[in-house]
Design an enzyme around this catalytic site. Structure first.
Site, PDB file in Angstrom:
ATOM      1  CD  GLU A  34      -4.562   9.517  -3.448  1.00 23.29           C
ATOM      2  OE1 GLU A  34      -3.345   9.543  -3.659  1.00 23.29           O
ATOM      3  OE2 GLU A  34      -5.379   8.986  -4.236  1.00 23.29           O
ATOM      4  N   GLY A  40      -1.754   4.761  -2.303  1.00 20.56           N
ATOM      5  CA  GLY A  40      -1.665   4.476  -3.735  1.00 20.56           C
ATOM      6  C   GLY A  40      -1.796   3.006  -4.071  1.00 20.56           C
ATOM      7  CG  HIS A 441      24.638 -25.860   8.170  1.00 23.43           C
ATOM      8  ND1 HIS A 441      24.453 -26.350   6.895  1.00 23.43           N
ATOM      9  CD2 HIS A 441      24.269 -26.841   9.032  1.00 23.43           C
ATOM     10  CE1 HIS A 441      24.004 -27.590   6.975  1.00 23.43           C
ATOM     11  NE2 HIS A 441      23.882 -27.914   8.267  1.00 23.43           N
TER      12      HIS A 441
HETATM   13  C1  LIG Z   1      -1.041  -6.023  -8.881  1.00 19.93           C
HETATM   14  C2  LIG Z   1       0.239  -5.274  -8.623  1.00 19.93           C
HETATM   15  C3  LIG Z   1       1.210  -5.851  -7.842  1.00 19.93           C
HETATM   16  C4  LIG Z   1       2.387  -5.160  -7.598  1.00 19.93           C
HETATM   17  N1  LIG Z   1       3.329  -5.771  -6.827  1.00 19.93           N
HETATM   18  C5  LIG Z   1       4.486  -5.124  -6.589  1.00 19.93           C
HETATM   19  C6  LIG Z   1       5.474  -5.718  -5.753  1.00 19.93           C
HETATM   20  O1  LIG Z   1       5.298  -6.816  -5.239  1.00 19.93           O
HETATM   21  N2  LIG Z   1       6.609  -5.024  -5.526  1.00 19.93           N
HETATM   22  C7  LIG Z   1       6.825  -3.779  -6.054  1.00 19.93           C
HETATM   23  O2  LIG Z   1       7.871  -3.187  -5.812  1.00 19.93           O
HETATM   24  N3  LIG Z   1       5.903  -3.202  -6.857  1.00 19.93           N
HETATM   25  C8  LIG Z   1       4.743  -3.836  -7.137  1.00 19.93           C
HETATM   26  N4  LIG Z   1       3.800  -3.225  -7.913  1.00 19.93           N
HETATM   27  C9  LIG Z   1       4.074  -1.866  -8.445  1.00 19.93           C
HETATM   28  C10 LIG Z   1       3.848  -0.830  -7.336  1.00 19.93           C
HETATM   29  O3  LIG Z   1       2.561  -0.961  -6.816  1.00 19.93           O
HETATM   30  C11 LIG Z   1       4.076   0.602  -7.852  1.00 19.93           C
HETATM   31  O4  LIG Z   1       5.291   0.642  -8.546  1.00 19.93           O
HETATM   32  C12 LIG Z   1       4.120   1.524  -6.639  1.00 19.93           C
HETATM   33  O5  LIG Z   1       2.843   1.596  -6.069  1.00 19.93           O
HETATM   34  C13 LIG Z   1       4.678   2.909  -6.923  1.00 19.93           C
HETATM   35  O6  LIG Z   1       3.710   3.735  -7.387  1.00 19.93           O
HETATM   36  P1  LIG Z   1       3.789   5.316  -7.309  1.00 19.93           P
HETATM   37  O7  LIG Z   1       4.426   5.790  -6.057  1.00 19.93           O
HETATM   38  O8  LIG Z   1       4.371   5.772  -8.568  1.00 19.93           O
HETATM   39  O9  LIG Z   1       2.254   5.733  -7.308  1.00 19.93           O
HETATM   40  P2  LIG Z   1       0.956   4.949  -6.894  1.00 19.93           P
HETATM   41  O10 LIG Z   1       1.217   4.015  -5.772  1.00 19.93           O
HETATM   42  O11 LIG Z   1       0.312   4.413  -8.101  1.00 19.93           O
HETATM   43  O12 LIG Z   1       0.076   6.134  -6.294  1.00 19.93           O
HETATM   44  C14 LIG Z   1      -0.359   7.220  -7.054  1.00 19.93           C
HETATM   45  C15 LIG Z   1      -1.447   7.943  -6.283  1.00 19.93           C
HETATM   46  O13 LIG Z   1      -1.752   9.149  -6.960  1.00 19.93           O
HETATM   47  C16 LIG Z   1      -3.151   9.343  -6.938  1.00 19.93           C
HETATM   48  N5  LIG Z   1      -3.470  10.206  -8.070  1.00 19.93           N
HETATM   49  C17 LIG Z   1      -3.318   9.927  -9.391  1.00 19.93           C
HETATM   50  N6  LIG Z   1      -3.650  10.994 -10.133  1.00 19.93           N
HETATM   51  C18 LIG Z   1      -4.031  11.966  -9.267  1.00 19.93           C
HETATM   52  C19 LIG Z   1      -4.473  13.298  -9.430  1.00 19.93           C
HETATM   53  N7  LIG Z   1      -4.558  13.854 -10.638  1.00 19.93           N
HETATM   54  N8  LIG Z   1      -4.808  13.998  -8.330  1.00 19.93           N
HETATM   55  C20 LIG Z   1      -4.696  13.463  -7.094  1.00 19.93           C
HETATM   56  N9  LIG Z   1      -4.261  12.202  -6.876  1.00 19.93           N
HETATM   57  C21 LIG Z   1      -3.918  11.466  -7.962  1.00 19.93           C
HETATM   58  C22 LIG Z   1      -3.718   7.943  -7.052  1.00 19.93           C
HETATM   59  O14 LIG Z   1      -5.042   7.880  -6.546  1.00 19.93           O
HETATM   60  C23 LIG Z   1      -2.736   7.156  -6.191  1.00 19.93           C
HETATM   61  O15 LIG Z   1      -3.152   7.084  -4.850  1.00 19.93           O
HETATM   62  C24 LIG Z   1       2.594  -3.875  -8.150  1.00 19.93           C
HETATM   63  C25 LIG Z   1       1.597  -3.283  -8.934  1.00 19.93           C
HETATM   64  C26 LIG Z   1       0.431  -3.969  -9.160  1.00 19.93           C
HETATM   65  C27 LIG Z   1      -0.624  -3.298 -10.001  1.00 19.93           C
END
Ligand SMILES: Cc1cc2nc3c(=O)[nH]c(=O)nc-3n(C[C@H](O)[C@H](O)[C@H](O)COP(=O)(O)OP(=O)(O)OC[C@H]3O[C@@H](n4cnc5c(N)ncnc54)[C@H](O)[C@@H]3O)c2cc1C
Length: 462
Positions: A34, A40, A441
């Site tokens: 990470e 994330g 209800h």
């Molecule tokens: C403002 C906002 C509100 C949201 N609200 C909702 C909601 O209410 N409900 C919902 O279902 N979804 C919501 N989402 C979407 C949701 O946050 C994402 O779909 C969810 O976090 C899934 O992401 P992920 O598991 O793909 O990766 P992420 O959660 O984006 O995590 C990826 C991780 O990989 C790490 N990383 C990236 N590249 C590298 C690398 N090269 N080397 C090492 N580490 C790396 C990053 O630092 C990060 O920690 C929201 C998004 C935003 C921006």
């Protein structure tokens, strides 16, 4: 010299930690990499912090409406932005601490901090150290993109990450993007007391929804004082000290706005561009999403892509489900597939919009005989009792198979009550199962059987 592992997980989003923990528990020596923060986007600058702000904003909104309920407050309602942020930070911090404690205590799992890049198909480099493994799981998520409007590169533009760090109230927040993230923040900051104006290039908000949904959401937000400019063209941004000016055209002609703060929420792009993919044969599409099959395998054997980076979902629940699909196929001889997933998501405005499966436009083009049930919230007792009668509930049913095709609930508790419909859809059961069910209800859910009792043919045009 490289360090050998059985499995490497890149990114600790909503899929990575659970994959890593299960692989380690099943005896594989596993590395989780990470670069920034555990949990994330969802935990740190997405779902969780925004929903804590939604809760603070709703408290302010209800407090301002106190007199409607016969409650006296005895003065104006104030919002302490430093306290709002401190509450948000504490809730996020607790989750990160729990995650850290959990992951640190797993035997066989090593946590590596740093940005990972592939140096070959089965080896990555982090800060000079090379790790290699026959199995690699990519869960690197995405990041916000900015609009390509002239002047934007020289202006102070907030993203979801930086807007969440504000501990002051913007005087006038300009929001570029009238979709899910933009609208949630627009309502949050309006309820905190800011002037809020939303600019959207499409001719309606949340354009993937049916037009009546776009209109209903817009009028709910307008009633709270949020202003909208749709079909925005020829926009130019100019920094004016700490403030920002935008000139543009919309249907009403030339417009000029001056804002204290500018927030862009026009979409997200996958974090695949700085992953060293050029040193592998891993295929991406034109927008950078890593191509996967229905079991989330990339085209390179032994490499999977999960979460937002694969373009098969853009939600926490889809990313978490990706981890279940990968592990089921890999370890449990259970052939789960992405294709089995029913589309379900919510817009967390107040009232929220919950969506399942098809909307009306999709149902019309499906060629099926479709029935629709619709109920305005003004007819729902619980909504009247709570003084929150905005919105409606709508369900689409296949007239031949009796299966539920989709639902659009724009109402109080929509994000919760929608799951009774989702579960019946997932069971592949007739809508009559829920139609004949006796709900408690007085609840909002109680009206779902009623909604299904009066189904009519869907009109051929909107
Ligand atoms: C403002 C906002 C509100 C949201 N609200 C909702 C909601 O209410 N409900 C919902 O279902 N979804 C919501 N989402 C979407 C949701 O946050 C994402 O779909 C969810 O976090 C899934 O992401 P992920 O598991 O793909 O990766 P992420 O959660 O984006 O995590 C990826 C991780 O990989 C790490 N990383 C990236 N590249 C590298 C690398 N090269 N080397 C090492 N580490 C790396 C990053 O630092 C990060 O920690 C929201 C998004 C935003 C921006």
């Amino acid at each position: 010299m490289s360090t050998p592992y059985d499995a490497i997980v890149i990114g600790s989003g909503q899929a990575g930690p659970s994959v890593a923990a299960r692989l380690a528990a099943s005896g594989l020596r596993t590395a989780l990499v990470e670069r920034e923060h555990l949990g994330g986007t969802c935990v740190n600058d997405g779902c969780m912090p925004t929903k804590t702000l939604v809760a603070s904003a709703r408290a302010a909104h209800i407090a301002r409406r106190a007199a409607d309920f016969g409650v006296t407050i005895g003065g104006p309602v104030g919002v302490d932005m430093k306290a709002v942020k401190a509450r948000k930070d504490a809730i996020v911090g607790q989750s990160v601490a729990n995650l850290t404690r959990w992951l640190s205590g797993i035997e066989g799992l090593d946590l590596h901090w740093g940005h990972a890049r592939f140096v070959s198909s089965h080896a990555i480099e982090i800060g000079g150290q090379v790790l290699e493994a026959p199995k690699i799981f990519i869960n690197v998520g995405g990041r916000p993109v900015l609009p390509d409007w002239p002047g934007i590169a020289d202006a102070p533009v907030l993203t979801n990450t930086t807007l969440l760090e504000l501990d002051r109230l913007p005087e006038h927040l300009l929001v570029i993007g009238g979709s899910y993230i933009g609208l949630e923040f627009a309502q949050i900051f309006r309820r905190f007391g800011a002037r809020v104006t939303v600019l959207e290039v499409a001719d309606r908000l949340i354009a993937r929804e049916d037009p009546e949904v776009s209109r209903a959401v817009q009028s709910i937000l307008e009633a709270e004082g949020i202003r909208f400019h749709l079909a925005v063209r020829k926009a130019r941004v100019r920094a004016q000290g700490p403030r920002v000016a935008i000139e543009f055209e919309d249907a009403a002609g030339a417009q000029a706005l001056d804002g204290s703060d500018l927030f862009a929420a026009v979409g997200r792009r996958p974090n695949s561009d700085d992953l060293g993919l050029q040193h592998t044969r891993i295929a991406t599409d034109a927008r950078g999403f890593i191509q996967v099959d229905d079991c989330l395998r990339t085209n390179v054997p032994g490499i999977w892509a999960l979460g937002d980076v694969n373009g098969r979902g853009a939600f926490t629940h889809t990313s978490y489900n990706d981890h279940e699909i990968v592990l089921a196929n890999l370890l449990d001889d259970d052939p789960r597939r992405v294709g089995d997933r029913i589309s379900a998501y919510a817009l967390f405005t107040d009232p929220p919009l919950a969506r399942l499966g098809m909307n009306q436009a999709e149902a019309r083009t499906s060629g099926r005989p479709v029935l629709v049930g619709r109920l305005p919230m003004s007819r729902v007792g619980r909504a009247r009792e709570r003084g929150e009668t905005q919105g409606f509930m709508q369900v689409l049913v296949d007239a031949e198979t009796e299966r539920i095709l989709g639902a659009t609930l724009l109402c109080i508790e929509a994000d919760e009550i929608v799951h009774s419909l989702l579960d019946v859809m997932a069971a592949g059961a007739s809508y009559k199962v829920i139609r004949r069910c006796v709900h408690i209800h007085p609840t909002v859910s109680e009206l779902i059987p009623t909604l299904l009792a009066d189904l009519r043919p869907l009109a051929a045009t909107a």
